[in-house]
Structures are given as structure tokens and as C-alpha cells.
Scaffold this motif. Structure first.
Motif, PDB file in Angstrom:
ATOM      1  N   ASN A  52       0.809  -1.218   0.000  1.00 11.43           N
ATOM      2  CA  ASN A  52       0.000   0.000   0.000  1.00 11.43           C
ATOM      3  C   ASN A  52       0.841   1.266   0.000  1.00 11.43           C
ATOM      4  O   ASN A  52       0.318   2.368   0.217  1.00 11.43           O
ATOM      5  N   LEU A  53       2.151   1.168  -0.229  1.00 15.56           N
ATOM      6  CA  LEU A  53       3.002   2.350  -0.249  1.00 15.56           C
ATOM      7  C   LEU A  53       2.755   3.167  -1.509  1.00 15.56           C
ATOM      8  O   LEU A  53       2.497   2.619  -2.580  1.00 15.56           O
ATOM      9  N   SER A  54       2.863   4.478  -1.385  1.00 19.80           N
ATOM     10  CA  SER A  54       2.784   5.340  -2.561  1.00 19.80           C
ATOM     11  C   SER A  54       4.086   5.220  -3.347  1.00 19.80           C
ATOM     12  O   SER A  54       5.110   4.743  -2.833  1.00 19.80           O
ATOM     13  N   ASN A  55       4.068   5.670  -4.594  1.00 24.36           N
ATOM     14  CA  ASN A  55       5.275   5.605  -5.416  1.00 24.36           C
ATOM     15  C   ASN A  55       6.422   6.382  -4.776  1.00 24.36           C
ATOM     16  O   ASN A  55       7.585   5.975  -4.833  1.00 24.36           O
ATOM     17  N   GLY A  56       6.106   7.510  -4.147  1.00 17.30           N
ATOM     18  CA  GLY A  56       7.144   8.331  -3.534  1.00 17.30           C
ATOM     19  C   GLY A  56       7.804   7.661  -2.344  1.00 17.30           C
ATOM     20  O   GLY A  56       8.975   7.914  -2.054  1.00 17.30           O
ATOM     21  N   ASP A  57       7.047   6.803  -1.649  1.00 17.28           N
ATOM     22  CA  ASP A  57       7.581   6.139  -0.462  1.00 17.28           C
ATOM     23  C   ASP A  57       8.243   4.801  -0.773  1.00 17.28           C
ATOM     24  O   ASP A  57       8.908   4.220   0.088  1.00 17.28           O
ATOM     25  N   SER A  58       8.061   4.295  -1.975  1.00 20.94           N
ATOM     26  CA  SER A  58       8.633   2.991  -2.315  1.00 20.94           C
ATOM     27  C   SER A  58      10.062   3.169  -2.807  1.00 20.94           C
ATOM     28  O   SER A  58      10.387   2.901  -3.954  1.00 20.94           O
ATOM     29  N   GLN A  59      10.904   3.637  -1.916  1.00 23.56           N
ATOM     30  CA  GLN A  59      12.308   3.864  -2.222  1.00 23.56           C
ATOM     31  C   GLN A  59      13.175   3.142  -1.200  1.00 23.56           C
ATOM     32  O   GLN A  59      12.696   2.663  -0.174  1.00 23.56           O
ATOM     33  N   LEU A  60      14.469   3.092  -1.497  1.00 17.36           N
ATOM     34  CA  LEU A  60      15.404   2.385  -0.636  1.00 17.36           C
ATOM     35  C   LEU A  60      15.430   3.007   0.764  1.00 17.36           C
ATOM     36  O   LEU A  60      15.445   4.232   0.914  1.00 17.36           O
ATOM     37  N   PHE A  61      15.408   2.155   1.782  1.00 20.13           N
ATOM     38  CA  PHE A  61      15.491   2.538   3.200  1.00 20.13           C
ATOM     39  C   PHE A  61      14.254   3.305   3.690  1.00 20.13           C
ATOM     40  O   PHE A  61      14.306   3.969   4.714  1.00 20.13           O
TER      41      PHE A  61
END
Length: 253
Positions: A52-61
């Protein structure tokens, strides 16, 4: 990791246009080999992912997803492996516990949960016969072991812990990586959904329907791979060798 693309085409007979919906369930660009959004195996493991993460939050760490590193099934299999190793090296019992009986009970707990056939006798685990089937020549031929009894435990780990990032380290501690990973090419199982008959779940957006599965060499992994025996050992830090000049560096370094 799914995308829905609408493609408009014309029928060859009457020129009427219609929409064909294509759904790539195995990655934004499907099981490609050169795209930045590819899925190298064709299948995503979503077991540990926050979907359920947004694209902006689906990043490393950026994820705070809890991670289960050791499941109870792995504890049972580790106990079974140790018990078989002990029994086959002369320690048939410990603290009034028969090692092979204990190993069989542990393996069967894992199999029973999965609905698999149970080990019927400790004689299977006591089998000291050396497996003779070579790699790729039949059942269990990809899992090397010094005895058939121990091979049963190792095969069980392969089945139960698949895609859980354990097996590479198993091969290293068993010292079989240099023979099992030799002129080896990764393969992929690419699933393709019949989009024309698929039904998209209104709540999750996940399509359901009939699939075909295409097994192929995963070219994105770069051809053949071999594991050099020198990689079994890590290097001794130079700082430690300065403290004790009698330390000899491992062969890798």
C-alpha cells in the motif's frame, strides 16, 4: 507490480474498433530482460512487501515492514539436520532422545502442515548410501549430500525455504556450492495471464484468471555462473593480521 494497458485496434473485416486490455501481472513491463521496470524471474514475491506504499515512499530505506527472518519450520529443519548429522556420525541418542526419531518428527511436522507425504521410517534418514545421480539427471539431483539420509533433510530445506534467501548460504555451509553452481544458468518461470477472460477484483485491483507459464533461461542474469571454492572463506582483516603476524590470509586474498 502490475499494470493495465488499454490498446485500441481495428478488426480486419468491418473496420470496427474495439479495446483489448493487457495486464502485466509480473512487473510493470512484464518478464522483460532489458527494462528498468522488469521482473527478472517473472514472479514477484510480495510476502514481505508493503503493497500500500505510494510511489514516492517505495524507495530504498523507506520501508518499516516487519521482517520474519527465521520461521518455526526452519527451526525444525535445523534441528532435524543436526540430529541426522549426529546419528550418522555415531551419536544415536542424546538426553534420552533418539536422534533419528527426533529428526523424523521434526520433518513430518513441516510436511504435515503443507499436506505432503510423511517420512514413514527412520530407516530413510539412517541411509548412509552415497547419492550417485549427477546434477540434472532426475529427482533430487540438484541437491548434493554425502548420504541419502542427509539428502532428505536438504531437499526439505529447498522445498520449505524456497525464495526465502536461505539456500545460497546453505550451499556455502554444506561446501557444495562449487559443484552445484558450476556452468549454471538461472532460469525463470514467466506467468502470462489470458487478459481477454481475466476478471479484475474490484477491491484489490488484482486480476484473476487462467495463466500459461513459460520456463526459460533468465538472460538478464548474464549467462553462465560458477562458484569458485575460494569464496567459501572471508578474508582476515589486515588490522588483525598486524596484531598477530602468525595469521595466514585465506586463499581468497
Amino acid at each position: 507490480g502490475q499494470s493495465v494497458a488499454i490498446r485500441t485496434t481495428k478488426r480486419p473485416n468491418d473496420g470496427e474498433t474495439y479495446q483489448n486490455t493487457g495486464i502485466a501481472i509480473c512487473g510493470f513491463d512484464g518478464p522483460a530482460t532489458s527494462s528498468s521496470n522488469m521482473c527478472t524471474t517473472g514472479i514477484y514475491g510480495v510476502k514481505w512487501l508493503q503493497r500500500n506504499l505510494s510511489n514516492g515512499d517505495s524507495q530504498l530505506f523507506r520501508s518499516t515492514q516487519p521482517w520474519i527472518d527465521i520461521r518455526y519450520a526452519e527451526i525444525l529443519l535445523a534441528r532435524a539436520e543436526a540430529a541426522v548429522e549426529l546419528a550418522q556420525n555415531g551419536v544415536t541418542s542424546y538426553s534420552n532422545t533418539d536422534m533419528l526419531e527426533d529428526a523424523m518428527a521434526c520433518i513430518n511436522k513441516v510436511r504435515e502442515r503443507a499436506g505432503a507425504d510423511l517420512v514413514k521410517s527412520t530407516a530413510e534418514l539412517a541411509d548412509m548410501t552415497v547419492p550417485t545421480n549427477k546434477r540434472g539427471t532426475g529427482k533430487n539431483s540438484m541437491i548434493f549430500a554425502p548420504t541419502k539420509g542427509l539428502q532428505i533433510v536438504r531437499v526439505e530445506r529447498y522445498k520449505e525455504l524456497a525464495v526465502e534467501h536461505k539456500l545460497y548460504w546453505d550451499l556455502r555451509r554444506w561446501f557444495t556450492a562449487d559443484t552445484q553452481i558450476r556452468e549454471f544458468r538461472w532460469r525463470m518461470l514467466a506467468p502470462y495471464l489470458f487478459a481477454s477472460t481475466a476478471v479484475v477484483d474490484a477491491e484489490t485491483g488484482i486480476p484473476h484468471g487462467k495463466y500459461i507459464f513459460d520456463t526459460r533461461v533468465a538472460d538478464s542474469y548474464g549467462g553462465e555462473h560458477s562458484f569458485d571454492s575460494k569464496y567459501y572463506y572471508e578474508g582476515i582483516p589486515d588490522s588483525e593480521r598486524k596484531v598477530n603476524p602468525l595469521l595466514e590470509q585465506n586463499d581468497r586474498y
